[in-house]
Design a protein around this motif. Structure first.
Motif, mmCIF file in Angstrom:
data_model
loop_
_atom_site.group_PDB
_atom_site.id
_atom_site.type_symbol
_atom_site.label_atom_id
_atom_site.label_comp_id
_atom_site.label_asym_id
_atom_site.label_seq_id
_atom_site.Cartn_x
_atom_site.Cartn_y
_atom_site.Cartn_z
ATOM 1 N N TRP A 35 0.834 -1.196 0.000
ATOM 2 C CA TRP A 35 0.000 0.000 0.000
ATOM 3 C C TRP A 35 0.876 1.255 0.000
ATOM 4 O O TRP A 35 1.885 1.316 0.716
ATOM 5 C CB TRP A 35 -0.905 0.017 1.231
ATOM 6 C CG TRP A 35 -1.902 -1.084 1.216
ATOM 7 C CD1 TRP A 35 -1.754 -2.334 1.734
ATOM 8 C CD2 TRP A 35 -3.201 -1.043 0.625
ATOM 9 N NE1 TRP A 35 -2.873 -3.083 1.508
ATOM 10 C CE2 TRP A 35 -3.792 -2.309 0.829
ATOM 11 C CE3 TRP A 35 -3.933 -0.075 -0.044
ATOM 12 C CZ2 TRP A 35 -5.077 -2.619 0.385
ATOM 13 C CZ3 TRP A 35 -5.207 -0.383 -0.498
ATOM 14 C CH2 TRP A 35 -5.771 -1.631 -0.278
ATOM 15 N N TYR A 36 0.455 2.194 -0.797
ATOM 16 C CA TYR A 36 1.044 3.518 -0.831
ATOM 17 C C TYR A 36 -0.083 4.520 -0.562
ATOM 18 O O TYR A 36 -1.262 4.183 -0.667
ATOM 19 C CB TYR A 36 1.674 3.805 -2.199
ATOM 20 C CG TYR A 36 2.935 3.026 -2.465
ATOM 21 C CD1 TYR A 36 2.901 1.652 -2.657
ATOM 22 C CD2 TYR A 36 4.174 3.657 -2.533
ATOM 23 C CE1 TYR A 36 4.066 0.926 -2.901
ATOM 24 C CE2 TYR A 36 5.338 2.945 -2.773
ATOM 25 C CZ TYR A 36 5.269 1.586 -2.959
ATOM 26 O OH TYR A 36 6.418 0.879 -3.193
ATOM 27 N N ARG A 37 0.289 5.737 -0.230
ATOM 28 C CA ARG A 37 -0.728 6.756 -0.024
ATOM 29 C C ARG A 37 -0.255 8.099 -0.555
ATOM 30 O O ARG A 37 0.929 8.352 -0.655
ATOM 31 C CB ARG A 37 -1.093 6.869 1.448
ATOM 32 C CG ARG A 37 0.012 7.403 2.341
ATOM 33 C CD ARG A 37 -0.418 7.308 3.815
ATOM 34 N NE ARG A 37 0.627 7.831 4.700
ATOM 35 C CZ ARG A 37 0.567 7.737 6.035
ATOM 36 N NH1 ARG A 37 -0.469 7.161 6.628
ATOM 37 N NH2 ARG A 37 1.551 8.242 6.766
ATOM 38 N N GLN A 38 -1.235 8.920 -0.880
ATOM 39 C CA GLN A 38 -0.928 10.255 -1.373
ATOM 40 C C GLN A 38 -1.902 11.247 -0.756
ATOM 41 O O GLN A 38 -3.118 11.152 -0.973
ATOM 42 C CB GLN A 38 -1.010 10.308 -2.895
ATOM 43 C CG GLN A 38 -0.525 11.622 -3.488
ATOM 44 C CD GLN A 38 -0.312 11.551 -4.979
ATOM 45 O OE1 GLN A 38 -0.810 10.651 -5.661
ATOM 46 N NE2 GLN A 38 0.460 12.475 -5.516
ATOM 47 N N ALA A 39 -1.349 12.157 0.016
ATOM 48 C CA ALA A 39 -2.140 13.225 0.621
ATOM 49 C C ALA A 39 -2.153 14.428 -0.320
ATOM 50 O O ALA A 39 -1.269 14.572 -1.168
ATOM 51 C CB ALA A 39 -1.540 13.605 1.969
ATOM 52 N N PRO A 40 -3.145 15.300 -0.182
ATOM 53 C CA PRO A 40 -3.220 16.471 -1.066
ATOM 54 C C PRO A 40 -1.944 17.295 -1.016
ATOM 55 O O PRO A 40 -1.435 17.615 0.060
ATOM 56 C CB PRO A 40 -4.408 17.249 -0.495
ATOM 57 C CG PRO A 40 -5.254 16.222 0.157
ATOM 58 C CD PRO A 40 -4.291 15.220 0.732
ATOM 59 N N GLY A 41 -1.399 17.590 -2.178
ATOM 60 C CA GLY A 41 -0.209 18.413 -2.264
ATOM 61 C C GLY A 41 1.087 17.710 -1.935
ATOM 62 O O GLY A 41 2.148 18.342 -1.885
ATOM 63 N N LYS A 42 1.011 16.395 -1.726
ATOM 64 C CA LYS A 42 2.215 15.640 -1.378
ATOM 65 C C LYS A 42 2.450 14.528 -2.387
ATOM 66 O O LYS A 42 1.560 14.142 -3.131
ATOM 67 C CB LYS A 42 2.096 15.059 0.027
ATOM 68 C CG LYS A 42 2.041 16.097 1.127
ATOM 69 C CD LYS A 42 2.098 15.452 2.494
ATOM 70 C CE LYS A 42 2.121 16.488 3.606
ATOM 71 N NZ LYS A 42 2.209 15.856 4.957
ATOM 72 N N GLN A 43 3.676 14.022 -2.375
ATOM 73 C CA GLN A 43 4.007 12.909 -3.251
ATOM 74 C C GLN A 43 3.482 11.601 -2.684
ATOM 75 O O GLN A 43 3.265 11.468 -1.473
ATOM 76 C CB GLN A 43 5.531 12.822 -3.419
ATOM 77 C CG GLN A 43 6.125 13.955 -4.238
ATOM 78 C CD GLN A 43 7.597 13.736 -4.532
ATOM 79 O OE1 GLN A 43 8.314 13.097 -3.753
ATOM 80 N NE2 GLN A 43 8.067 14.271 -5.646
ATOM 81 N N ARG A 44 3.270 10.663 -3.582
ATOM 82 C CA ARG A 44 2.868 9.336 -3.142
ATOM 83 C C ARG A 44 4.003 8.710 -2.340
ATOM 84 O O ARG A 44 5.179 8.805 -2.726
ATOM 85 C CB ARG A 44 2.523 8.462 -4.350
ATOM 86 C CG ARG A 44 1.859 7.145 -4.011
ATOM 87 C CD ARG A 44 1.398 6.411 -5.259
ATOM 88 N NE ARG A 44 0.372 7.167 -5.982
ATOM 89 C CZ ARG A 44 -0.307 6.679 -7.008
ATOM 90 N NH1 ARG A 44 -0.083 5.439 -7.430
ATOM 91 N NH2 ARG A 44 -1.198 7.423 -7.633
ATOM 92 N N GLU A 45 3.649 8.051 -1.238
ATOM 93 C CA GLU A 45 4.665 7.464 -0.372
ATOM 94 C C GLU A 45 4.294 6.043 0.012
ATOM 95 O O GLU A 45 3.115 5.676 0.068
ATOM 96 C CB GLU A 45 4.834 8.287 0.905
ATOM 97 C CG GLU A 45 3.607 8.348 1.785
ATOM 98 C CD GLU A 45 3.842 9.116 3.091
ATOM 99 O OE1 GLU A 45 4.926 9.673 3.289
ATOM 100 O OE2 GLU A 45 2.898 9.133 3.920
#
Length: 114
Positions: A35-45
Motif C-alpha cells: 500500500w502507498y498513499r498520497q495526501a493532497p499536495g504531497k508525493q505518493r509514499e
C-alpha cells in the motif's frame, strides 16, 4: 493484471480501518504487494509492503499502528490500520510489483477527522 481495493472511509482519530486488495489476471507467485498513499499536495509514499516470502516493510510513521498481511496463493493483501491520526488522511493505493513492473489499484480515500 487488475487490482481491486476495498475499505477506507471516514474515521475519528484513534479509530481503526481495514483496507483489502485482490489482484486478478496473470499474477506471478513471486511478487511484492503493498500500500502507498498520497495526501493532497504531497508525493505518493510507501505505507507498507509484503513480499511473497512474507517479509514486510513499513514507513516509520505507521510502525506499531499498521499491520500488513497477505495471502500469496490468493493474491490478496490487507492493511489493518489502528490508532489512526489526522495525518494518515490520504488516498491509499494498492500496489503489485512483479519483476520490476508496477500495477496500481484505483485508490481508496481514508479520512481521519473528528
Amino acid at each position: 493484471v487488475q487490482l481491486q481495493a476495498s475499505g477506507g472511509g471516514l474515521v475519528q482519530p484513534g479509530g481503526s480501518l481495514r483496507l483489502s486488495c485482490a489482484a486478478s489476471g496473470r499474477v506471478s507467485s513471486i511478487k511484492v504487494m503493498g500500500w502507498y498513499r498520497q495526501a493532497p499536495g504531497k508525493q505518493r509514499e510507501l505505507v507498507a509492503v509484503i513480499t511473497s516470502g512474507g517479509s514486510t516493510n513499513y514507513a516509520d510513521s505507521v510502525k506499531g499502528r499498521f499491520t500488513i498481511s497477505g495471502d500469496n496463493a490468493k493474491n490478496t493483501v490487507d492493511l489493518q490500520m489502528n490508532g489512526l491520526k489526522p495525518e494518515d488522511t490520504a488516498v491509499y493505493y494498492c500496489n503489485l510489483l512483479i519483476f520490476g513492473k508496477d500495477y496500481w489499484g484505483q485508490g481508496t480515500q481514508v479520512t481521519v477527522s473528528s
